[in-house]
Design a protein around this motif. Structure first.
Motif, PDB file in Angstrom:
ATOM      1  N   ALA A  91       4.306   2.843  -3.192  1.00 17.79           N
ATOM      2  CA  ALA A  91       2.911   3.185  -3.447  1.00 17.79           C
ATOM      3  C   ALA A  91       2.078   3.033  -2.177  1.00 17.79           C
ATOM      4  O   ALA A  91       1.058   3.697  -2.009  1.00 17.79           O
ATOM      5  CB  ALA A  91       2.340   2.319  -4.564  1.00 17.79           C
ATOM      6  N   TRP A  92       2.543   2.170  -1.274  1.00 18.54           N
ATOM      7  CA  TRP A  92       1.828   1.981  -0.009  1.00 18.54           C
ATOM      8  C   TRP A  92       1.849   3.239   0.850  1.00 18.54           C
ATOM      9  O   TRP A  92       1.044   3.370   1.782  1.00 18.54           O
ATOM     10  CB  TRP A  92       2.400   0.793   0.759  1.00 18.54           C
ATOM     11  CG  TRP A  92       1.995  -0.499   0.144  1.00 18.54           C
ATOM     12  CD1 TRP A  92       2.745  -1.278  -0.676  1.00 18.54           C
ATOM     13  CD2 TRP A  92       0.726  -1.134   0.262  1.00 18.54           C
ATOM     14  NE1 TRP A  92       2.019  -2.374  -1.077  1.00 18.54           N
ATOM     15  CE2 TRP A  92       0.778  -2.313  -0.517  1.00 18.54           C
ATOM     16  CE3 TRP A  92      -0.440  -0.832   0.943  1.00 18.54           C
ATOM     17  CZ2 TRP A  92      -0.304  -3.172  -0.625  1.00 18.54           C
ATOM     18  CZ3 TRP A  92      -1.509  -1.706   0.837  1.00 18.54           C
ATOM     19  CH2 TRP A  92      -1.433  -2.851   0.068  1.00 18.54           C
ATOM     20  N   SER A  93       2.737   4.164   0.545  1.00 17.44           N
ATOM     21  CA  SER A  93       2.750   5.398   1.333  1.00 17.44           C
ATOM     22  C   SER A  93       1.460   6.185   1.156  1.00 17.44           C
ATOM     23  O   SER A  93       1.091   6.974   2.019  1.00 17.44           O
ATOM     24  CB  SER A  93       3.975   6.260   0.998  1.00 17.44           C
ATOM     25  OG  SER A  93       3.971   6.642  -0.349  1.00 17.44           O
ATOM     26  N   ILE A  94       0.728   5.953   0.062  1.00 19.38           N
ATOM     27  CA  ILE A  94      -0.558   6.627  -0.116  1.00 19.38           C
ATOM     28  C   ILE A  94      -1.563   6.139   0.921  1.00 19.38           C
ATOM     29  O   ILE A  94      -2.409   6.902   1.386  1.00 19.38           O
ATOM     30  CB  ILE A  94      -1.107   6.474  -1.553  1.00 19.38           C
ATOM     31  CG1 ILE A  94      -2.231   7.471  -1.826  1.00 19.38           C
ATOM     32  CG2 ILE A  94      -1.624   5.085  -1.814  1.00 19.38           C
ATOM     33  CD1 ILE A  94      -1.810   8.880  -1.920  1.00 19.38           C
ATOM     34  N   VAL A  95      -1.467   4.869   1.307  1.00 20.19           N
ATOM     35  CA  VAL A  95      -2.361   4.337   2.334  1.00 20.19           C
ATOM     36  C   VAL A  95      -2.037   4.978   3.681  1.00 20.19           C
ATOM     37  O   VAL A  95      -2.937   5.426   4.409  1.00 20.19           O
ATOM     38  CB  VAL A  95      -2.254   2.791   2.417  1.00 20.19           C
ATOM     39  CG1 VAL A  95      -3.080   2.241   3.572  1.00 20.19           C
ATOM     40  CG2 VAL A  95      -2.663   2.166   1.099  1.00 20.19           C
ATOM     41  N   ILE A  96      -0.759   5.056   4.006  1.00 23.58           N
ATOM     42  CA  ILE A  96      -0.335   5.695   5.259  1.00 23.58           C
ATOM     43  C   ILE A  96      -0.764   7.152   5.260  1.00 23.58           C
ATOM     44  O   ILE A  96      -1.295   7.658   6.253  1.00 23.58           O
ATOM     45  CB  ILE A  96       1.184   5.557   5.449  1.00 23.58           C
ATOM     46  CG1 ILE A  96       1.584   4.085   5.511  1.00 23.58           C
ATOM     47  CG2 ILE A  96       1.642   6.299   6.701  1.00 23.58           C
ATOM     48  CD1 ILE A  96       3.077   3.841   5.367  1.00 23.58           C
ATOM     49  N   LEU A 121       5.290  12.375   3.012  1.00 23.30           N
ATOM     50  CA  LEU A 121       4.777  11.169   2.347  1.00 23.30           C
ATOM     51  C   LEU A 121       4.387  11.443   0.896  1.00 23.30           C
ATOM     52  O   LEU A 121       4.642  10.619   0.014  1.00 23.30           O
ATOM     53  CB  LEU A 121       3.597  10.588   3.115  1.00 23.30           C
ATOM     54  CG  LEU A 121       3.956   9.850   4.388  1.00 23.30           C
ATOM     55  CD1 LEU A 121       2.698   9.428   5.139  1.00 23.30           C
ATOM     56  CD2 LEU A 121       4.821   8.635   4.085  1.00 23.30           C
ATOM     57  N   TYR A 122       3.786  12.588   0.638  1.00 25.96           N
ATOM     58  CA  TYR A 122       3.405  12.886  -0.743  1.00 25.96           C
ATOM     59  C   TYR A 122       4.651  13.069  -1.611  1.00 25.96           C
ATOM     60  O   TYR A 122       4.715  12.571  -2.732  1.00 25.96           O
ATOM     61  CB  TYR A 122       2.516  14.126  -0.829  1.00 25.96           C
ATOM     62  CG  TYR A 122       2.088  14.393  -2.247  1.00 25.96           C
ATOM     63  CD1 TYR A 122       1.138  13.582  -2.862  1.00 25.96           C
ATOM     64  CD2 TYR A 122       2.658  15.409  -2.982  1.00 25.96           C
ATOM     65  CE1 TYR A 122       0.766  13.788  -4.174  1.00 25.96           C
ATOM     66  CE2 TYR A 122       2.289  15.626  -4.305  1.00 25.96           C
ATOM     67  CZ  TYR A 122       1.334  14.819  -4.886  1.00 25.96           C
ATOM     68  OH  TYR A 122       0.982  15.026  -6.187  1.00 25.96           O
ATOM     69  N   GLY A 123       5.643  13.764  -1.096  1.00 27.92           N
ATOM     70  CA  GLY A 123       6.884  13.936  -1.843  1.00 27.92           C
ATOM     71  C   GLY A 123       7.574  12.613  -2.105  1.00 27.92           C
ATOM     72  O   GLY A 123       8.082  12.361  -3.203  1.00 27.92           O
ATOM     73  N   THR A 124       7.583  11.748  -1.102  1.00 28.53           N
ATOM     74  CA  THR A 124       8.175  10.420  -1.261  1.00 28.53           C
ATOM     75  C   THR A 124       7.432   9.631  -2.329  1.00 28.53           C
ATOM     76  O   THR A 124       8.047   9.041  -3.224  1.00 28.53           O
ATOM     77  CB  THR A 124       8.142   9.661   0.085  1.00 28.53           C
ATOM     78  OG1 THR A 124       8.897  10.400   1.047  1.00 28.53           O
ATOM     79  CG2 THR A 124       8.692   8.265  -0.051  1.00 28.53           C
TER      80      THR A 124
END
Length: 193
Positions: free
Chosen positions: A20-25, A54-57
């Motif tokens: 979920a932290w990938s949304i911050v990145i 990142l969105y796909g991940t």
């Protein structure tokens, strides 16, 4: 058996919350791209790749977490009127008829898709840097395995509900705490009235 189910839920929750932290990145990367493009008149060449990777991940890694939280969409307007045993019977049939064949296909074909990308050292064609994308294609079979693992827990929950007539407990999380706070506030409001 309950500890086994909660262990699987914890695994799904761990990966869901970690990724979920990938949304911050993603937010910082896109903000930087917009700032760079419009303030410095120097658009980046990597923003498109970063955004779709990142969105796909994020999207894929949220699947098992949503299952663990019982957060997937269903026809609730009908489903909520069923008894727990009817719900469990319907869910069990859907898990076995649709979910598991789809997960087997996702793992099997996803592995082929990843392996082909890996052996070709595939790179993105959308930017001059062309970052390698096979690590992200690995997520397809990995997510299939995570979803299948969480599906095992869901099938066991269905079988338990069919036997006992009530759903086994799930992990408590922020949503449940929020629900408890709202229920407590509502009870206090009714007490004052």
């Amino acid at each position: 058996m309950q500890s086994f189910l909660l262990t699987i839920d914890k695994i799904s929750n761990f990966f869901g919350k970690a990724f979920a932290w990938s949304i911050v990145i993603l937010t910082f990367a896109i903000t930087y791209e917009v700032f760079s493009r419009y303030v410095f008149r120097a658009p980046t060449t990597w923003a498109f790749d970063v955004s779709y990777i990142l969105y796909g991940t994020l999207f894929m890694m949220a699947g098992a977490y949503a299952m663990a939280r019982n957060g997937h969409v269903r026809g609730d307007f009908l489903y909520r009127n069923f008894s727990p045993r009817q719900q469990a019977g319907l869910d069990l049939a859907l898990w076995l008829l649709f979910f598991y064949p789809a997960m087997i296909a996702m793992i099997w074909k996803g592995w082929d898709f990843f392996a082909q990308s890996y052996f070709q050292n595939e790179r993105s064609a959308f930017s001059p840097q062309g970052p390698v994308i096979w690590p992200f294609k690995f997520l397809i079979p990995f997510v299939g395995c995570l979803m299948a693992l969480q599906g095992i827990a869901e099938v066991i929950r269905c079988a338990t509900c069919l036997r006992d007539g009530e759903w086994p407990q799930r992990l408590h999380d922020v949503e449940e705490m929020e629900k408890l706070i709202l229920e407590r506030a509502e009870a206090e409001r009714e007490g004052k009235a």
